[in-house]
Design an enzyme around this catalytic site. Structure first.
Site, PDB file in Angstrom:
ATOM      1  N   ASP A 102      -3.106  -5.887   8.925  1.00 32.47           N
ATOM      2  CA  ASP A 102      -4.451  -6.066   8.381  1.00 32.47           C
ATOM      3  C   ASP A 102      -5.451  -6.000   9.531  1.00 32.47           C
ATOM      4  O   ASP A 102      -5.508  -6.903  10.371  1.00 32.47           O
ATOM      5  CB  ASP A 102      -4.525  -7.416   7.666  1.00 32.47           C
ATOM      6  CG  ASP A 102      -5.850  -7.624   6.946  1.00 32.47           C
ATOM      7  OD1 ASP A 102      -6.787  -6.832   7.158  1.00 32.47           O
ATOM      8  OD2 ASP A 102      -5.948  -8.597   6.173  1.00 32.47           O
ATOM      9  N   ARG A 145       0.819  -1.217   0.000  1.00 37.86           N
ATOM     10  CA  ARG A 145       0.000   0.000   0.000  1.00 37.86           C
ATOM     11  C   ARG A 145       0.852   1.267   0.000  1.00 37.86           C
ATOM     12  O   ARG A 145       0.352   2.349  -0.280  1.00 37.86           O
ATOM     13  CB  ARG A 145      -0.922   0.010   1.221  1.00 37.86           C
ATOM     14  CG  ARG A 145      -1.849  -1.187   1.330  1.00 37.86           C
ATOM     15  CD  ARG A 145      -2.937  -1.174   0.288  1.00 37.86           C
ATOM     16  NE  ARG A 145      -3.925  -0.150   0.568  1.00 37.86           N
ATOM     17  CZ  ARG A 145      -4.935   0.167  -0.242  1.00 37.86           C
ATOM     18  NH1 ARG A 145      -5.056  -0.452  -1.399  1.00 37.86           N
ATOM     19  NH2 ARG A 145      -5.807   1.094   0.086  1.00 37.86           N
ATOM     20  N   THR A 180     -14.378   9.485  -2.605  1.00 41.51           N
ATOM     21  CA  THR A 180     -13.208   8.626  -2.474  1.00 41.51           C
ATOM     22  C   THR A 180     -13.505   7.296  -3.175  1.00 41.51           C
ATOM     23  O   THR A 180     -14.588   7.109  -3.731  1.00 41.51           O
ATOM     24  CB  THR A 180     -12.901   8.354  -1.000  1.00 41.51           C
ATOM     25  OG1 THR A 180     -14.034   7.701  -0.405  1.00 41.51           O
ATOM     26  CG2 THR A 180     -12.620   9.656  -0.249  1.00 41.51           C
ATOM     27  N   VAL A 220     -18.262  11.520   0.544  1.00 43.82           N
ATOM     28  CA  VAL A 220     -17.269  12.213  -0.275  1.00 43.82           C
ATOM     29  C   VAL A 220     -16.743  11.309  -1.388  1.00 43.82           C
ATOM     30  O   VAL A 220     -16.781  10.075  -1.276  1.00 43.82           O
ATOM     31  CB  VAL A 220     -16.102  12.727   0.594  1.00 43.82           C
ATOM     32  CG1 VAL A 220     -16.592  13.794   1.566  1.00 43.82           C
ATOM     33  CG2 VAL A 220     -15.438  11.585   1.357  1.00 43.82           C
ATOM     34  N   LYS A 258     -21.110   1.336  12.245  1.00 44.76           N
ATOM     35  CA  LYS A 258     -20.900   2.764  12.482  1.00 44.76           C
ATOM     36  C   LYS A 258     -21.704   3.270  13.686  1.00 44.76           C
ATOM     37  O   LYS A 258     -21.267   4.199  14.387  1.00 44.76           O
ATOM     38  CB  LYS A 258     -21.233   3.558  11.217  1.00 44.76           C
ATOM     39  CG  LYS A 258     -20.209   3.369  10.111  1.00 44.76           C
ATOM     40  CD  LYS A 258     -18.798   3.735  10.572  1.00 44.76           C
ATOM     41  CE  LYS A 258     -17.757   3.587   9.493  1.00 44.76           C
ATOM     42  NZ  LYS A 258     -16.398   3.959   9.942  1.00 44.76           N
ATOM     43  N   ASN A 310      -9.461   6.036  11.412  1.00 43.15           N
ATOM     44  CA  ASN A 310     -10.045   6.331  10.106  1.00 43.15           C
ATOM     45  C   ASN A 310     -10.378   5.083   9.303  1.00 43.15           C
ATOM     46  O   ASN A 310     -11.314   5.086   8.506  1.00 43.15           O
ATOM     47  CB  ASN A 310      -9.058   7.197   9.308  1.00 43.15           C
ATOM     48  CG  ASN A 310      -9.421   7.286   7.847  1.00 43.15           C
ATOM     49  OD1 ASN A 310     -10.233   8.122   7.434  1.00 43.15           O
ATOM     50  ND2 ASN A 310      -8.834   6.424   7.021  1.00 43.15           N
ATOM     51  N   TYR A 360     -22.714  -2.398   7.534  1.00 40.50           N
ATOM     52  CA  TYR A 360     -21.903  -1.176   7.671  1.00 40.50           C
ATOM     53  C   TYR A 360     -22.578  -0.204   8.645  1.00 40.50           C
ATOM     54  O   TYR A 360     -21.921   0.361   9.524  1.00 40.50           O
ATOM     55  CB  TYR A 360     -21.732  -0.531   6.303  1.00 40.50           C
ATOM     56  CG  TYR A 360     -20.996   0.784   6.313  1.00 40.50           C
ATOM     57  CD1 TYR A 360     -19.603   0.830   6.333  1.00 40.50           C
ATOM     58  CD2 TYR A 360     -21.686   1.989   6.283  1.00 40.50           C
ATOM     59  CE1 TYR A 360     -18.919   2.031   6.331  1.00 40.50           C
ATOM     60  CE2 TYR A 360     -21.017   3.205   6.274  1.00 40.50           C
ATOM     61  CZ  TYR A 360     -19.636   3.223   6.299  1.00 40.50           C
ATOM     62  OH  TYR A 360     -18.957   4.435   6.292  1.00 40.50           O
TER      63      TYR A 360
END
Length: 237
Positions: free
Chosen positions: A54, A37, A168, A166, A139, A80, A135
């Site tokens: 990971d 990465r 991304t 956004v 959250k 993040n 998801y």
């Protein structure tokens, strides 16, 4: 100058957050999933250090905590890293932030990435242990974790942030929110002192918002932490 860890910093909001902090002169340690990465060799000199692991694997989450601890106590940790459509949603989005929070020295500031989608999350914690969480569930739970830490840890500020939808890789090219605004709140919370409330806020573009009621419910917070402790074998306090 602050020492700050940003998880999931190889691309997207994490990368933008880390770059903004480095541009402001802070010592930034970035987390990436694997060595591959790190594709931009010019970035290496910008960082105080790099930790690799990971976050979908509990043993590697523990390894990230050990690597990060070698830098000493952080002034701020920005959780993040996240995934949207993946069987790793539970581990990356809630187990990893929890375990890293529990195993690392308490920083002065904690920032957890949430989402407006947390408002449709479930309080049914059997989904966590069964591996069936969405998801949105993850959250909601990470928002509750952020606010639980805020009330439990005196001397550490803890906030949750909705960065907006956004453009991304996760959000997609058609996402309507401003990409730059997507990381500015995290940077501000990690480095500024004129924040009100000083802890326990749920933020969107530097404005306090009202989160799902369960995220502020002390009974739900306690149940969530108990389940995470049992699931991971890692106590919070």
């Amino acid at each position: 100058m602050a020492l700050i860890l940003v998880t999931g910093a190889s691309s997207g909001l994490g990368h933008n957050t880390a770059n903004a902090l480095a541009d402001d002169g802070h010592d930034v340690v970035i987390h990436v999933r694997n060595q591959a990465r790190l594709t931009d060799a010019d970035d290496a000199s910008r960082w105080k250090g790099v930790v690799i692991g990971d976050l979908a694997e509990l043993d590697e989450i523990r390894g990230v905590a050990r690597q990060a601890s070698r830098f000493g106590r952080f002034d701020a940790v920005i959780h993040n890293a996240g995934v949207l459509h993946s069987p790793d949603v539970i581990n990356v989005n809630i187990v990893a932030p929890y375990v890293l929070t529990a195993l690392m020295d308490k920083p002065a500031r904690l920032v957890y990435l949430s989402s407006s989608m947390h408002r449709s999350g479930s309080t049914g914690l059997r989904r966590l242990t069964a591996g069936t969480a969405s998801y949105s569930d993850s959250k909601l739970w990470v928002t509750a974790l952020a606010l639980a830490v805020a009330s439990r840890w005196e001397g550490t500020s803890s906030h949750a942030v909705d960065p907006g939808w956004v453009p991304t890789r996760m959000g997609g090219p058609g996402a309507p929110d401003d990409l730059t605004a997507g990381h500015q709140t995290q940077v501000w919370l990690a480095t500024h002192h004129d924040v009100t409330p000083s802890t326990g806020g749920y933020w969107y573009h530097q404005q306090v918002q009202t989160p799902h009621p369960a995220s502020r419910d002390e009974d739900f917070q306690a149940r969530l932490i108990h389940v995470l402790e049992s699931h991971t074998g890692v106590p919070l306090d």
